[in-house]
Design a protein around this motif. Structure first.
Motif, short mmCIF file in Angstrom:
data_model
loop_
_atom_site.label_atom_id
_atom_site.label_comp_id
_atom_site.label_asym_id
_atom_site.label_seq_id
_atom_site.Cartn_x
_atom_site.Cartn_y
_atom_site.Cartn_z
N SER A 222 -1.29 0.42 -5.55
CA SER A 222 -1.96 0.16 -6.82
C SER A 222 -2.78 -1.12 -6.67
O SER A 222 -3.60 -1.22 -5.77
CB SER A 222 -0.93 0.05 -7.95
N THR A 223 -2.56 -2.11 -7.56
CA THR A 223 -3.24 -3.39 -7.40
C THR A 223 -2.93 -3.99 -6.04
O THR A 223 -3.79 -4.52 -5.35
CB THR A 223 -2.81 -4.36 -8.52
N ALA A 272 -6.45 -3.24 -4.67
CA ALA A 272 -7.45 -2.89 -5.69
C ALA A 272 -8.76 -3.65 -5.48
O ALA A 272 -9.85 -3.06 -5.51
CB ALA A 272 -6.90 -3.17 -7.08
N GLU A 273 -8.69 -4.97 -5.28
CA GLU A 273 -9.91 -5.77 -5.17
C GLU A 273 -10.79 -5.35 -4.00
O GLU A 273 -12.01 -5.17 -4.17
CB GLU A 273 -9.56 -7.25 -5.08
N LEU A 275 -10.97 -2.47 -2.48
CA LEU A 275 -11.50 -1.12 -2.69
C LEU A 275 -12.64 -1.14 -3.72
O LEU A 275 -13.66 -0.45 -3.54
CB LEU A 275 -10.39 -0.17 -3.15
N ILE A 276 -12.45 -1.90 -4.79
CA ILE A 276 -13.53 -2.03 -5.77
C ILE A 276 -14.76 -2.67 -5.13
O ILE A 276 -15.90 -2.23 -5.34
CB ILE A 276 -13.06 -2.87 -6.98
N GLN A 293 -12.77 -1.73 -12.41
CA GLN A 293 -11.33 -1.62 -12.20
C GLN A 293 -11.04 -0.51 -11.21
O GLN A 293 -11.88 0.37 -10.95
CB GLN A 293 -10.60 -1.34 -13.52
N LEU A 294 -9.82 -0.52 -10.66
CA LEU A 294 -9.43 0.51 -9.70
C LEU A 294 -9.52 1.90 -10.30
O LEU A 294 -9.92 2.85 -9.62
CB LEU A 294 -8.01 0.23 -9.19
N CYS A 308 -16.89 6.83 -3.48
CA CYS A 308 -15.51 6.58 -3.87
C CYS A 308 -14.54 7.51 -3.15
O CYS A 308 -13.41 7.11 -2.86
CB CYS A 308 -15.37 6.70 -5.39
N LEU A 341 -3.21 4.69 -7.01
CA LEU A 341 -4.00 5.37 -6.00
C LEU A 341 -3.48 6.77 -5.70
O LEU A 341 -4.23 7.64 -5.26
CB LEU A 341 -4.04 4.54 -4.71
#
Length: 405
Positions: A222-223, A272-273, A275-276, A293-294, A308, A341
C-alpha cells in the motif's frame, strides 16, 4: 444473557484451569469451530478442550457439543451475548474499524472507514477514531460499555515485549504517541497493538480458506510494503518486532534514500510515492496532476491506462523478486497479497512472473501445496486481524474497568 465478565472473574487467567477455560472461550469467540479445530488453534489437548467446552456450556456461554450432527453442524458456538469485540486499523491514508458481537460469525461485522487516516498525526486522528468505534459498536445493536476487547493494527514495528513502537519512529507517529493507551482509557478494556501486516497474516490464517496452512506470509502493499509471517499459529515477530520488514530489504544499493535511513529499500521503488511519481513523470504536464494518490494510479490501471498498467505490473515484478528470496528462506505454504495495490490484478500477475523465475522451483511448486493469492478479506484484513488480537489479549487480562467519559 450470560455474563462473560463474571465468568472471567470466576476463572482468573493466572491458574492453569482458568487459563484454559479463558483460552477456549476466546477461541470460540474468534470463530465457532469443532473441538478438533479449537484444539488446533489453541494448542491444547482435545481432552482439555472437551472439558472446557462442557464447563462453558454449564455456565450458559456456549451452545453445541462439537459432536457430529449436534450444535451448529458439529461446531461449538457462543450463545447470544452483549459483549462486542473491536478491531482498529490505523493506516496512513485510511482508518478502518470493525465491530462484532462475540456470538456472531466473523463476516457479520459493522465497518466504519475514514479516508484521512493518521497522515496528519495521531492526536488529530484520535477523536475521529473514537467516533468511528462508537458508530460501529452501535450498529451491532450494543453500546460503548459493551466493548469487551480492542486490538489495534499500525503500519509500524511494534516491540512484542513492551507494546511500544520500535525505533526508528517514523512519520506520522511521534515519540509519546500511545494509541493502545488512549483507546484503553476510552473504552475501559485492555487494548493490544501490533504491526498491521502481522495482523493481516493472522486474519488470513484464521478466516481464510487455507486456515490450517502451517506457514503463511501476508504481504501488505500500500503506502509502504510489509509482511506478516505466521508459523504454527504464532506470529513471527522477532526480538524487537522487526520480522517481516521486507519493505526495507535493499534492492538497489545506489537507489533513493528511504525514510528509515537506508538506501534503495524496496519501499523506495514500489511504495505509493515512487509509483505516483513514475505515473506523473510519464504524463504530459497538463495531465500529471490527475495522479495525486495511489488510488488514482490503481483506478487508471483498471481502466486500461497503458502507463499505470505498466507501473503496477512492474511493481509486482519487483515484489516477486523479493518474495522469491523469502520463499527460499521460509518455504511457506501460502503467500497472500493484500493492501491497496492488491486491488489491481496486474500486481499479482507481475509478482507471479518473477517469483517463479527467481525462487527455488520446489519452494513455489503448486503441486507441493504452495499457493500465492490475493487477500480474501480485502481492505478489512488488518482490522479483522486486530479484532483477533484484541480477543487473544484477554487471555491473561484482569477484569474490565470503567471507560473514561
Amino acid at each position: 444473557m450470560a455474563d462473560v465478565r463474571d465468568f472471567f472473574n470466576q476463572f482468573p487467567g493466572t491458574a492453569t484451569r482458568g487459563a484454559n477455560r479463558r483460552k477456549v472461550f476466546l477461541a470460540v469467540a474468534i470463530k465457532a469451530d469443532t473441538q478438533v479445530g479449537i484444539a488446533r488453534r489453541t494448542l491444547l489437548s482435545q481432552a482439555t478442550v472437551s472439558a472446557a467446552v462442557k464447563e462453558l456450556g454449564k455456565a450458559g456461554l456456549t451452545q453445541g457439543t462439537g459432536s457430529e450432527g449436534q450444535g451448529r453442524g458439529g461446531k461449538v458456538g457462543l450463545v447470544p451475548l452483549d459483549e462486542v469485540g473491536v478491531g482498529v486499523h490505523l493506516g496512513f491514508n485510511h482508518v478502518t474499524v470493525v465491530a462484532r458481537r462475540l456470538d456472531k460469525d466473523f463476516d457479520e461485522v459493522a465497518v466504519r472507514v475514514n479516508a484521512e487516516g493518521v497522515s496528519r498525526g495521531w492526536q488529530r486522528a484520535l477523536p475521529v477514531v473514537k467516533d468511528l468505534i462508537v458508530e460501529a459498536v452501535e450498529e451491532t445493536g450494543r453500546r460503548r460499555d459493551d466493548v469487551f476487547s480492542v486490538g489495534i493494527a499500525v503500519p509500524r514495528m511494534i516491540n512484542p515485549r513492551t507494546g511500544a513502537f520500535t525505533p526508528p519512529i517514523l512519520h506520522p507517529w511521534r515519540p509519546g504517541d500511545d494509541p493502545a493507551g488512549d483507546l484503553r482509557a476510552f473504552l475501559g478494556v485492555p487494548a493490544v497493538i501490533d504491526n498491521d501486516a502481522n495482523l493481516g497474516a493472522l486474519a488470513e490464517q484464521t478466516y481464510g480458506t487455507r486456515e490450517h496452512a502451517e506457514t503463511v506470509v501476508y504481504v501488505k502493499a500500500s503506502t509502504g510494503v510489509g509482511a506478516g509471517i505466521i508459523v504454527h499459529n504464532s506470529v513471527l515477530r522477532g526480538r524487537g518486532g522487526m520480522a517481516g520488514e521486507i519493505g526495507h530489504l535493499t534492492v538497489d544499493p545506489d537507489g533513493a534514500v528511504c525514510q528509515c535511513g537506508g538506501r534503495g529499500c524496496l519501499e523506495t521503488v514500489i511504495g505509493a510515492e515512487p509509483l505516483i511519481a513514475q505515473a506523473r513523470a510519464a504524463r504530459h504536464r497538463t495531465s500529471a496532476a490527475a495522479f495525486e494518490q495511489l488510488e488514482d494510479v490503481i483506478r487508471a490501471a483498471r481502466e486500461r491506462d497503458a502507463v499505470c498498467m505498466r507501473v503496477i505490473k512492474d511493481a509486482g515484478r519487483m515484489l516477486g523478486r523479493s518474495l522469491a528470496q523469502l520463499c527460499n528462506l521460509l518455504n511457506p505454504d501460502l503467500i497472500v497479497i493484500g493492501g491497496q495495490l492488491a486491488e489491481c490484478d496486474l500486481l499479482l500477475e507481475g509478482c507471479r512472473e518473477t517469483l517463479h523465475r527467481f525462487a527455488l522451483p520446489g519452494a513455489v511448486a503448486y503441486g507441493n501445496g504452495f499457493d500465492i493469492t490475493r487477500s480474501e478479506l480485502g481492505t478489512k484484513a488488518e482490522a479483522q486481524g486486530a479484532f483477533v488480537l484484541g480477543l487473544r489479549g484477554q487471555e491473561n487480562a484482569p477484569s474490565a474497568g470503567t471507560a473514561d467519559d
